[in-house]
Each structure stands twice: as structure tokens, then as C-alpha cells.
Design a protein around this motif. Structure first.
Motif, PDB file in Angstrom:
ATOM      1  N   ALA A   7       0.838  -1.201   0.000  1.00 63.61           N
ATOM      2  CA  ALA A   7       0.000   0.000   0.000  1.00 63.61           C
ATOM      3  C   ALA A   7       0.873   1.251   0.000  1.00 63.61           C
ATOM      4  O   ALA A   7       0.581   2.225  -0.707  1.00 63.61           O
ATOM      5  N   VAL A   8       1.946   1.232   0.783  1.00 65.59           N
ATOM      6  CA  VAL A   8       2.874   2.361   0.844  1.00 65.59           C
ATOM      7  C   VAL A   8       3.545   2.573  -0.518  1.00 65.59           C
ATOM      8  O   VAL A   8       3.646   3.706  -0.997  1.00 65.59           O
ATOM      9  N   ILE A   9       3.967   1.502  -1.143  1.00 66.81           N
ATOM     10  CA  ILE A   9       4.623   1.609  -2.452  1.00 66.81           C
ATOM     11  C   ILE A   9       3.656   2.142  -3.505  1.00 66.81           C
ATOM     12  O   ILE A   9       4.006   3.028  -4.295  1.00 66.81           O
ATOM     13  N   VAL A  10       2.431   1.630  -3.512  1.00 65.48           N
ATOM     14  CA  VAL A  10       1.433   2.107  -4.476  1.00 65.48           C
ATOM     15  C   VAL A  10       1.103   3.567  -4.203  1.00 65.48           C
ATOM     16  O   VAL A  10       1.010   4.377  -5.139  1.00 65.48           O
ATOM     17  N   ALA A  13       3.866   5.659  -5.465  1.00 64.72           N
ATOM     18  CA  ALA A  13       3.810   5.712  -6.935  1.00 64.72           C
ATOM     19  C   ALA A  13       2.728   6.683  -7.397  1.00 64.72           C
ATOM     20  O   ALA A  13       2.934   7.453  -8.346  1.00 64.72           O
ATOM     21  N   ILE A  14       1.585   6.682  -6.727  1.00 60.74           N
ATOM     22  CA  ILE A  14       0.516   7.636  -7.046  1.00 60.74           C
ATOM     23  C   ILE A  14       1.025   9.057  -6.855  1.00 60.74           C
ATOM     24  O   ILE A  14       0.790   9.940  -7.685  1.00 60.74           O
ATOM     25  N   ASN A  15       1.724   9.284  -5.753  1.00 61.43           N
ATOM     26  CA  ASN A  15       2.315  10.593  -5.481  1.00 61.43           C
ATOM     27  C   ASN A  15       3.197  11.030  -6.648  1.00 61.43           C
ATOM     28  O   ASN A  15       3.106  12.166  -7.128  1.00 61.43           O
ATOM     29  N   MET A  16       4.039  10.135  -7.121  1.00 62.61           N
ATOM     30  CA  MET A  16       4.972  10.464  -8.209  1.00 62.61           C
ATOM     31  C   MET A  16       4.233  10.709  -9.525  1.00 62.61           C
ATOM     32  O   MET A  16       4.562  11.643 -10.258  1.00 62.61           O
ATOM     33  N   ALA A  61       3.658   8.423   2.606  1.00 62.37           N
ATOM     34  CA  ALA A  61       2.640   7.377   2.499  1.00 62.37           C
ATOM     35  C   ALA A  61       2.606   6.509   3.756  1.00 62.37           C
ATOM     36  O   ALA A  61       1.529   6.158   4.247  1.00 62.37           O
ATOM     37  N   TRP A  62       3.771   6.178   4.289  1.00 63.10           N
ATOM     38  CA  TRP A  62       3.823   5.346   5.487  1.00 63.10           C
ATOM     39  C   TRP A  62       3.198   6.066   6.690  1.00 63.10           C
ATOM     40  O   TRP A  62       2.364   5.504   7.399  1.00 63.10           O
ATOM     41  N   ILE A  63       3.569   7.328   6.891  1.00 66.93           N
ATOM     42  CA  ILE A  63       3.018   8.089   8.017  1.00 66.93           C
ATOM     43  C   ILE A  63       1.520   8.294   7.846  1.00 66.93           C
ATOM     44  O   ILE A  63       0.741   8.150   8.799  1.00 66.93           O
ATOM     45  N   LEU A  64       1.091   8.612   6.623  1.00 63.02           N
ATOM     46  CA  LEU A  64      -0.345   8.777   6.377  1.00 63.02           C
ATOM     47  C   LEU A  64      -1.069   7.463   6.650  1.00 63.02           C
ATOM     48  O   LEU A  64      -2.157   7.468   7.258  1.00 63.02           O
ATOM     49  N   GLY A  65      -0.475   6.345   6.253  1.00 63.38           N
ATOM     50  CA  GLY A  65      -1.072   5.044   6.538  1.00 63.38           C
ATOM     51  C   GLY A  65      -1.219   4.799   8.028  1.00 63.38           C
ATOM     52  O   GLY A  65      -2.249   4.296   8.492  1.00 63.38           O
TER      53      GLY A  65
END
Length: 132
Positions: A7-10, A13-16, A61-65
Motif C-alpha cells: 500500500a505504501v509503495i502504491v 507511486a501515485i504521489n509520483m 505514504a507510510w506516516i499517512l497510513g
């Protein structure tokens, strides 16, 4: 509070991808470069810039998760709401203070915080519904 690495990687990737589109000629590249006072050809950051951006996207992404799961958000709406609140409380306010004291153009503020609004809302929703 575990957050799926996938989920963090995806989300990163969305961010990028959103960043690539947001700051492209199709959307805000010209307005952004004019607001920072440079020509697109003069912009550089190269590999180091993209590496730092990627690491930042992963950490974000990790912190938001963690925040999404800490809040107990388990739907698109609640995840998007967490993303929005993170944007409002930390991005919009921090950028506003910097832009006011640095006398930067309002247009630049709107372009930059708009990007983070889109990313954080989408990623908040994604992270809320991603299975653990």
C-alpha cells in the motif's frame, strides 16, 4: 498498527504520477515556472531530486497510513477525510506561513498545496481500504 508495504509503495507511486502530471506542460508547468521565476529549461534536480522525492513520497505514504489506521478509517470517505485533515493541518498552514514571510506569489502557493491536497486525499482513501 501495521501498514502494508505494498500500500505504501502504491501510494508513493501515485504521489509520483500525480506530481509528474501536475507539474507537466499539460497542467501547471508554465504557471509554476513563471511563479518561481525560472524557465523550465533552467530547472534541474536530476537523479538526486527524484531520489529525494521518492524517499519523501514513501515516508509520507507510510506516516499517512499510520494515521489512517490510528484513526480507524476503514472506508474511502474516512481515509480521504484523514488525508484532507493532514493536508489542512500540516501542508496548507505550513506553506502559507512560508509563502507569506518569503513574499512568494499566491499562484505558486495554490499550485503547490493543490498538488498535496490531491495526493493526500487519494492516498488517504487508498490506505484506508487496502487490506492489511
Amino acid at each position: 498498527m501495521d501498514v502494508s508495504i505494498w500500500a505504501v509503495i502504491v501510494a508513493a507511486a501515485i504521489n509520483m504520477v500525480v506530481g509528474y502530471l501536475w507539474y507537466s506542460k499539460a497542467l501547471f508547468a508554465e504557471a509554476w515556472s513563471k511563479a518561481v521565476g525560472k524557465k523550465m529549461e533552467d530547472m534541474s534536480g536530476g537523479g538526486q531530486g527524484y531520489a529525494l522525492t521518492t524517499v519523501g513520497a514513501l515516508v509520507q505514504a507510510w506516516i499517512l497510513g499510520l494515521l489512517v489506521h490510528w484513526r480507524g478509517a476503514d472506508s474511502l470517505w474516512l481515509g480521504a477525510k484523514v488525508g484532507f485533515l493532514v493536508w489542512l493541518g500540516f501542508v496548507a498552514t505550513t506553506y502559507a506561513t512560508s509563502y507569506i514571510f518569503e513574499s512568494r506569489p499566491k499562484k505558486l502557493y495554490y499550485i503547490n498545496v493543490g498538488y498535496f491536497l490531491v495526493v493526500l486525499v487519494i492516498n488517504g482513501a487508498l490506505l484506508a481500504i487496502w487490506p492489511q
